[in-house]
Design an enzyme around this catalytic site. Sequence first.
Site, mmCIF file in Angstrom:
data_model
loop_
_atom_site.group_PDB
_atom_site.id
_atom_site.type_symbol
_atom_site.label_atom_id
_atom_site.label_comp_id
_atom_site.label_asym_id
_atom_site.label_seq_id
_atom_site.Cartn_x
_atom_site.Cartn_y
_atom_site.Cartn_z
ATOM 1 C CE LYS A 1 -4.340 -1.700 0.921
ATOM 2 N NZ LYS A 1 -5.651 -1.620 1.422
ATOM 3 C CE LYS B 1 -6.121 -7.235 -1.473
ATOM 4 N NZ LYS B 1 -7.227 -7.260 -0.584
ATOM 5 C CE LYS C 1 -13.750 -3.081 0.723
ATOM 6 N NZ LYS C 1 -12.524 -3.026 1.507
HETATM 7 N N1 AQP Z 1 -9.245 -10.106 -4.022
HETATM 8 C C1 AQP Z 1 -9.653 -10.735 -2.928
HETATM 9 N N2 AQP Z 1 -9.817 -12.074 -2.940
HETATM 10 C C2 AQP Z 1 -10.255 -12.712 -1.828
HETATM 11 N N3 AQP Z 1 -10.536 -12.094 -0.663
HETATM 12 C C3 AQP Z 1 -10.385 -10.766 -0.612
HETATM 13 N N4 AQP Z 1 -10.579 -9.860 0.361
HETATM 14 C C4 AQP Z 1 -10.302 -8.626 -0.110
HETATM 15 N N5 AQP Z 1 -9.911 -8.698 -1.389
HETATM 16 C C5 AQP Z 1 -9.955 -10.005 -1.731
HETATM 17 C C6 AQP Z 1 -11.053 -10.180 1.691
HETATM 18 O O1 AQP Z 1 -12.138 -9.296 1.981
HETATM 19 C C7 AQP Z 1 -12.150 -9.053 3.396
HETATM 20 C C8 AQP Z 1 -12.347 -7.608 3.682
HETATM 21 O O2 AQP Z 1 -11.250 -6.888 3.220
HETATM 22 P P1 AQP Z 1 -10.956 -5.439 3.762
HETATM 23 O O3 AQP Z 1 -11.961 -4.498 3.291
HETATM 24 O O4 AQP Z 1 -10.806 -5.448 5.228
HETATM 25 O O5 AQP Z 1 -9.548 -5.081 3.225
HETATM 26 P P2 AQP Z 1 -8.738 -5.606 2.047
HETATM 27 O O6 AQP Z 1 -8.302 -7.019 2.235
HETATM 28 O O7 AQP Z 1 -7.610 -4.635 1.887
HETATM 29 O O8 AQP Z 1 -9.787 -5.550 0.849
HETATM 30 P P3 AQP Z 1 -9.749 -4.644 -0.404
HETATM 31 O O9 AQP Z 1 -10.977 -4.882 -1.171
HETATM 32 O O10 AQP Z 1 -8.444 -4.846 -1.116
HETATM 33 O O11 AQP Z 1 -9.831 -3.201 0.216
HETATM 34 P P4 AQP Z 1 -8.849 -1.996 0.019
HETATM 35 O O12 AQP Z 1 -8.807 -1.789 -1.466
HETATM 36 O O13 AQP Z 1 -9.454 -0.865 0.747
HETATM 37 O O14 AQP Z 1 -7.527 -2.384 0.570
HETATM 38 C C9 AQP Z 1 -10.844 -9.623 3.955
HETATM 39 O O15 AQP Z 1 -11.138 -10.839 4.610
HETATM 40 C C10 AQP Z 1 -10.003 -9.858 2.741
HETATM 41 O O16 AQP Z 1 -9.107 -10.935 2.911
#
Ligand code: AQP
Length: 348
Positions: free
Chosen positions: A131, A214, A217
């Site tokens: 990040k 990956k 969002k």
């Molecule tokens: N690409 C993914 N594949 C499988 N699992 C995923 N998760 C996120 N992306 C994937 C799982 O979603 C849960 C919630 O995630 P989060 O919002 O706490 O943070 P994150 O993992 O950082 O998800 P994002 O979508 O990538 O958010 P941003 O972009 O804000 O960083 C977790 O259980 C995660 O493993």
Amino acid sequence: MATQVPETEAQLKPMTDAAKRKRILSGIQPSGDLTLGNYLGAIRNWVIQQDECESFHPIVNLHAMSGSFDPEALRRRTLELAAGLLACGIDPEKAVLFVQSQIPEHTELTWILCTQTMYGELGRMIQFKEKRGTASDAKTSAALFFYPVLQGADILIYDADLVPVGEDQRQHIELTRDIGNRFNTTFGETFKLPEADIKTDGARIMGLDDPAKKMSKSAASPANYIALTDEPDVIRKKINRAVTDSGSEIVARQDKPALTNLLTIFSLMTDTPVADLEARYEGAGYGQFKRDLGDAVADHLAPIQARLKELTSERAQLESILHRGTERAREVTVPKMERVREVTGLSL
Ligand code: AQP
């Protein structure tokens, strides 16, 4: 179908056998629109687990402040995320759904856990490095650095047995165990050490525009993800434009990361083994495969989107569900923090 808010205590399903059930804790950030990655890697499993486990699901709005954020967008997304989780099937009578910042014990415990966390450990976190990217020290927020300690506090304060997450979060759960273990060794047995619960299917859904990264969002380009709120036409277009691998075979193999990702999504959306899909599309072109996949995703998301539309217009109901979640969460966090203050010498 709108989610009903129970009107009286008696209508709430009592968690009578809570002592026997495993407790799970898993949160999600209101940092953008929910994606298919969040759904397949996390939420879909939470919906299954809420029947057999005692589930706590915070909307981790404090974590969402670790990147740049707009206050109004943060407020709006917090409620939208609550609606999204309910639309996906989180049942507030079974699972505890709440907003992290409403529970002051999370942040109080974070500071105390910082005393048991080493600077070097946080610097080694893959998510921090990813990040942060190429940003200099002067441009990297300390909140991004301390993100895993807040996550550790979220988990440890509930004495969670299991933390269902995608593969990307494995390292953070291991760090949580190390911090909890260090705390217990120093101050006496206080926290249960949780296990990461990582399913093999859907644990890491990759970006449609780049299968090496990956699906996220907060990705810079919306071509990276399918948002759960994307209209059917948008879903079909995004899948049609998804990158593919060289060659024309539709198979899941290490040298075909893009096809592997698309086949995984197809398999999970339709509950069909990948091998059956490979057989079905043997000799077929990418065009037909992508059209069918677009339809499958749009069909799977249609009922979720219909529920979401109803819930979004029911703000008072959403607030009531979250308020009740806060009360139930604090039944756990308030006594746990009293114990932490006691063993660390904070209570006088
Ligand atoms: N690409 C993914 N594949 C499988 N699992 C995923 N998760 C996120 N992306 C994937 C799982 O979603 C849960 C919630 O995630 P989060 O919002 O706490 O943070 P994150 O993992 O950082 O998800 P994002 O979508 O990538 O958010 P941003 O972009 O804000 O960083 C977790 O259980 C995660 O493993």
